[in-house]
Design a protein around this motif. Structure first.
Motif, PDB file in Angstrom:
ATOM      1  N   GLN A  24       0.841  -1.217   0.000  1.00  0.00           N
ATOM      2  CA  GLN A  24       0.000   0.000   0.000  1.00  0.00           C
ATOM      3  C   GLN A  24       0.867   1.255   0.000  1.00  0.00           C
ATOM      4  O   GLN A  24       0.587   2.235  -0.677  1.00  0.00           O
ATOM      5  CB  GLN A  24      -0.867   0.039   1.267  1.00  0.00           C
ATOM      6  N   GLN A  27       2.322   1.848  -3.351  1.00  0.00           N
ATOM      7  CA  GLN A  27       1.272   2.285  -4.269  1.00  0.00           C
ATOM      8  C   GLN A  27       0.892   3.745  -4.000  1.00  0.00           C
ATOM      9  O   GLN A  27       0.766   4.551  -4.921  1.00  0.00           O
ATOM     10  CB  GLN A  27       0.060   1.371  -4.098  1.00  0.00           C
ATOM     11  N   ILE A  28       0.750   4.069  -2.708  1.00  0.00           N
ATOM     12  CA  ILE A  28       0.315   5.438  -2.375  1.00  0.00           C
ATOM     13  C   ILE A  28       1.419   6.443  -2.712  1.00  0.00           C
ATOM     14  O   ILE A  28       1.142   7.554  -3.189  1.00  0.00           O
ATOM     15  CB  ILE A  28      -0.085   5.525  -0.893  1.00  0.00           C
ATOM     16  N   THR A  31       1.071   7.155  -6.227  1.00  0.00           N
ATOM     17  CA  THR A  31      -0.117   7.997  -6.463  1.00  0.00           C
ATOM     18  C   THR A  31       0.166   9.437  -6.088  1.00  0.00           C
ATOM     19  O   THR A  31      -0.231  10.387  -6.783  1.00  0.00           O
ATOM     20  CB  THR A  31      -1.305   7.465  -5.616  1.00  0.00           C
ATOM     21  N   GLN A  68       2.110   1.137  -9.420  1.00  0.00           N
ATOM     22  CA  GLN A  68       0.909   1.400  -8.630  1.00  0.00           C
ATOM     23  C   GLN A  68      -0.137   0.283  -8.840  1.00  0.00           C
ATOM     24  O   GLN A  68      -0.707  -0.247  -7.884  1.00  0.00           O
ATOM     25  CB  GLN A  68       0.353   2.725  -9.150  1.00  0.00           C
ATOM     26  N   MET A  69      -0.313  -0.107 -10.103  1.00  0.00           N
ATOM     27  CA  MET A  69      -1.325  -1.123 -10.427  1.00  0.00           C
ATOM     28  C   MET A  69      -0.955  -2.489  -9.832  1.00  0.00           C
ATOM     29  O   MET A  69      -1.786  -3.157  -9.206  1.00  0.00           O
ATOM     30  CB  MET A  69      -1.465  -1.272 -11.946  1.00  0.00           C
ATOM     31  N   CYS A  71       1.096  -3.155  -7.350  1.00  0.00           N
ATOM     32  CA  CYS A  71       1.046  -3.146  -5.877  1.00  0.00           C
ATOM     33  C   CYS A  71      -0.403  -3.197  -5.396  1.00  0.00           C
ATOM     34  O   CYS A  71      -0.725  -3.931  -4.447  1.00  0.00           O
ATOM     35  CB  CYS A  71       1.706  -1.889  -5.321  1.00  0.00           C
ATOM     36  N   ALA A  72      -1.283  -2.421  -6.045  1.00  0.00           N
ATOM     37  CA  ALA A  72      -2.685  -2.391  -5.606  1.00  0.00           C
ATOM     38  C   ALA A  72      -3.303  -3.785  -5.748  1.00  0.00           C
ATOM     39  O   ALA A  72      -3.958  -4.288  -4.825  1.00  0.00           O
ATOM     40  CB  ALA A  72      -3.467  -1.375  -6.424  1.00  0.00           C
ATOM     41  N   ALA A  75      -1.881  -6.210  -3.163  1.00  0.00           N
ATOM     42  CA  ALA A  75      -2.376  -5.880  -1.815  1.00  0.00           C
ATOM     43  C   ALA A  75      -3.801  -6.394  -1.627  1.00  0.00           C
ATOM     44  O   ALA A  75      -4.130  -6.959  -0.583  1.00  0.00           O
ATOM     45  CB  ALA A  75      -2.330  -4.365  -1.594  1.00  0.00           C
ATOM     46  N   VAL A  76      -4.621  -6.251  -2.675  1.00  0.00           N
ATOM     47  CA  VAL A  76      -6.008  -6.740  -2.569  1.00  0.00           C
ATOM     48  C   VAL A  76      -6.010  -8.255  -2.396  1.00  0.00           C
ATOM     49  O   VAL A  76      -6.753  -8.808  -1.585  1.00  0.00           O
ATOM     50  CB  VAL A  76      -6.823  -6.334  -3.832  1.00  0.00           C
ATOM     51  N   THR A 134      -7.685  -2.260   2.277  1.00  0.00           N
ATOM     52  CA  THR A 134      -7.543  -1.598   0.982  1.00  0.00           C
ATOM     53  C   THR A 134      -7.837  -0.102   1.069  1.00  0.00           C
ATOM     54  O   THR A 134      -7.295   0.665   0.292  1.00  0.00           O
ATOM     55  CB  THR A 134      -8.461  -2.255  -0.069  1.00  0.00           C
ATOM     56  N   ALA A 138      -4.903   3.050   3.294  1.00  0.00           N
ATOM     57  CA  ALA A 138      -4.479   3.938   2.209  1.00  0.00           C
ATOM     58  C   ALA A 138      -5.003   5.352   2.415  1.00  0.00           C
ATOM     59  O   ALA A 138      -4.283   6.333   2.172  1.00  0.00           O
ATOM     60  CB  ALA A 138      -4.987   3.385   0.882  1.00  0.00           C
TER      61      ALA A 138
END
Ligand SMILES: Nc1ncnc2c1ncn2[C@@H]1O[C@H](COP(=O)(O)OP(=O)(O)OP(=O)(O)O)[C@@H](O)[C@H]1O
Length: 577
Positions: A24, A27-28, A31, A68-69, A71-72, A75-76, A134, A138
């Motif tokens: 996360q 990813q953040i 972002t 980012q994609m 990692c997201a 993480a999910v 999720t 974040a």
């Protein structure tokens, strides 16, 4: 309650959670960094016409978007796995705790509510866990990061956040605070639907026999509509969330464009910085929105966690002994000065009851309906504990005995026996999985069920439906008797277990039982006088008190209550014969 439950049950998954948090974070960070790069592309690439800068920075932005994609997504995946595992652990713990409950605790919660708590309530918590991982993790990082980066872009425009954020937080808090009580009420409505459904399925034959389908349908519809009404009220409040956030978001964007536009005109702000600021503002409001999604779920999950914790925190009223005492050499049953009251009932159903049942003898308990016969038998295998007095099995107080030893010593055939889905053999081996086929046939013979099982094409392997619904009442009773005999208990308790047998079969069964289990203590509760008159000792119960004790002949002389029972079924001559 929710935090306590989550802390405890998420502890074994610390590694997965750490992985989710790390992913996360990456990813953040991507972002958060993207709008800054965007401003850089516009201010230092597009405006001065530096194509090389645009391509270089654009390439970095592309890579960051890919990171980012990935990692997201990962993480999910980990969040969902952890939530599923947590659900499994919670269900297992609730189930095994409910297994320790006595009939008293099951009655307090109700079977339907226990099922809802083990299934639906656990699912609510699972959903929240996925959301927490999720979104809730974040959202704060993204919110705080975006505020800092917005400040870095332009401090004076960031002052706008001082108005926007308090408005948003106040509105969300007001909405969420109204959702808590409604969520609690919704779970209770789900309980009710399950209860009505369960009752109707169990009593299906009665419903059909009385042609009460319409009545039952309207009862279900009432519970269903009630749930719908509460869901709608909750939904209406939830629905306020999105428009509230969107309005605040739109007004803030307009304000930023208005002030920022003027400053770009003045030349005090670069266009790229204005766009980056707008993106950060969107991210801040998105973070609030994401957190809110979790907030929408949290009141219901909080209520569910409370309901689950309530089950886990409820100790069984039948407490196993700290140190188990061994059963004594005598195989008899002694009940001494026992009193018992059902939870919530005004009056005790048993008062000062004493009786002794000796090995090799048959002791019968008779009494009018509701006199407490079943209740008394249920105290022996500790389905309940007596409020006063004690029950001794083979000389040892049942409260001092290990559960397994007690179960091996006492066999109870309940008034309404229950068979599990499986086969005849699996039901007969329920209390003694090691029993051989020969032992099963022997028990079936004593229980007068051998002929019936032999006549089935699959014999011992014949299928049994849930509850034993594919066998007759009399066959079910005989299989239940055989199931107890397979465990070879020293004390056999038969609670009105011959009621569905004809007189000849019952006589054969009693004879076979006496021969087979010559040293067993047999206690028989029966309504039919013919079932008890040959017993070695008959105990007469009336309104929870022992009002007579002796043989049939003694009681005919001494006990008015017994005489009344006998003469309501037999003539004077038959009774004296
Ligand atoms: N789970 C319960 N909760 C509250 N009261 C109960 C419960 N079970 C039984 N009772 C009450 O306790 C009393 C004794 O019931 P019990 O089933 O022991 O009687 P019984 O003599 O076995 O009756 P029957 O011959 O009809 O089977 C009755 O008044 C009954 O209403």
């Amino acid at each position: 309650m929710l935090i306590r439950l989550l802390t405890l049950y998420l502890r074994p998954y610390a590694r997965s959670i750490t992985a989710v948090l790390a992913l996360q974070l990456v990813q953040i960070s991507a972002t958060l960094y993207l709008p800054t790069l965007n401003a850089d592309v516009i201010n230092n690439g597009v405006l001065p016409g530096d194509t090389g800068h645009v391509l270089r920075t654009g390439g970095v932005m592309l890579v960051l978007t890919l990171v980012q994609m990935v990692c997201a997504g990962t993480a999910v995946y980990f969040s969902a796995r952890t939530a599923m595992a947590l659900g499994r652990d919670l269900r297992a713990d609730v189930f095994s705790h409910v297994q320790t409950f006595s009939v008293r605790e099951v009655g307090r919660f109700g079977a339907a509510s226990l099922i809802t708590r083990t299934t639906n309530d656990v699912s609510q918590i699972q959903t929240l866990v996925v959301m927490v991982f999720t979104l809730m993790v974040a959202a704060p990082i993204m919110g705080v990061g975006s505020v800092l980066l917005a400040l870095r872009q332009d401090v004076s425009m960031s002052l706008l956040l001082l108005i926007v954020l308090p408005v948003l937080v106040t509105a969300v808090t007001l909405i969420v605070s109204r959702m808590g009580p409604l969520s609690a009420s919704l779970q209770q409505r789900v309980d009710r639907i399950n209860k009505v459904m369960r009752e109707q399925l169990t009593g299906l034959r009665v419903v059909r026999a009385f042609v009460r389908d319409e009545h039952e349908q309207s009862r279900f519809a009432a519970a269903n509509n009630d749930t719908l009404a509460v869901s709608l009220r909750l939904g209406r409040i939830q629905a306020l969330m999105m428009p509230t956030v969107t309005i605040v978001m739109e007004f803030s964007s307009i304000a930023v464009l208005w002030f920022g536009g003027h400053r770009v005109d003045d030349g005090t702000l670069q266009p790229g910085t204005l766009i980056a600021f707008l993106q950060y503002l969107t991210q801040i409001l998105q973070a609030v929105m994401l957190a809110m999604l979790a907030f929408i779920l949290s009141p219901r999950a909080r209520v569910c966690a409370g309901r689950i914790q309530e089950v886990l925190d409820t100790p069984s009223s039948v407490v196993p002994p700290a140190v188990a005492a061994p059963p004594g050499p005598s195989g008899g049953l002694e009940i001494r000065y026992v009193a018992f009251r059902y939870p919530g009932a005004q009056e005790p159903v048993l008062h000062d009851v004493s009786l002794t049942a000796r090995p090799g003898r048959t002791t019968a308990i008779v009494g009018s309906t509701g006199s407490g016969k079943t209740t008394l038998l249920q105290l022996v295998p500790r389905l309940f504990d007596a409020d006063e007095g004690c029950v001794r099995v083979a000389g040892t107080d049942v409260r001092d005995m290990d559960r397994r030893t007690l179960a091996a010593t006492v066999g109870l055939v309940t008034q309404r026996p229950y068979l599990f889905s499986g086969t005849i053999a699996s039901n007969l081996r329920y209390g003694n999985p090691e029993a051989s086929d020969e032992e099963l046939w022997r028990a079936l013979e004593v229980a007068q069920a051998r002929d019936f099982v032999t006549s089935l094409p699959e014999g011992l392997q014949a299928p049994v439906a849930q509850g034993g619904s594919n066998v007759s009442g009399g066959q079910r009773q005989r299989l239940a008797i055989a199931r107890v005999l397979v465990t070879r208990p020293a004390i056999c308790l038969f609670d009105d277990s011959y009621s569905a047998l004809d007189a000849a079969t019952e006589a054969r069964l009693r004879r076979a039982l006496a021969e087979e289990r010559a040293d067993t203590t047999i206690v028989v509760v029966a309504q039919r006088v013919s079932s008890v008159r040959d017993a070695d000792r008959i105990v007469v119960l009336d309104e929870g008190r022992v009002v007579g004790s002796g043989t049939h002949d003694e009681l005919m002389d001494d006990s008015e209550t017994y005489r009344e029972i006998v003469l309501s079924q037999l003539t004077e001559e038959e009774a004296a014969a």
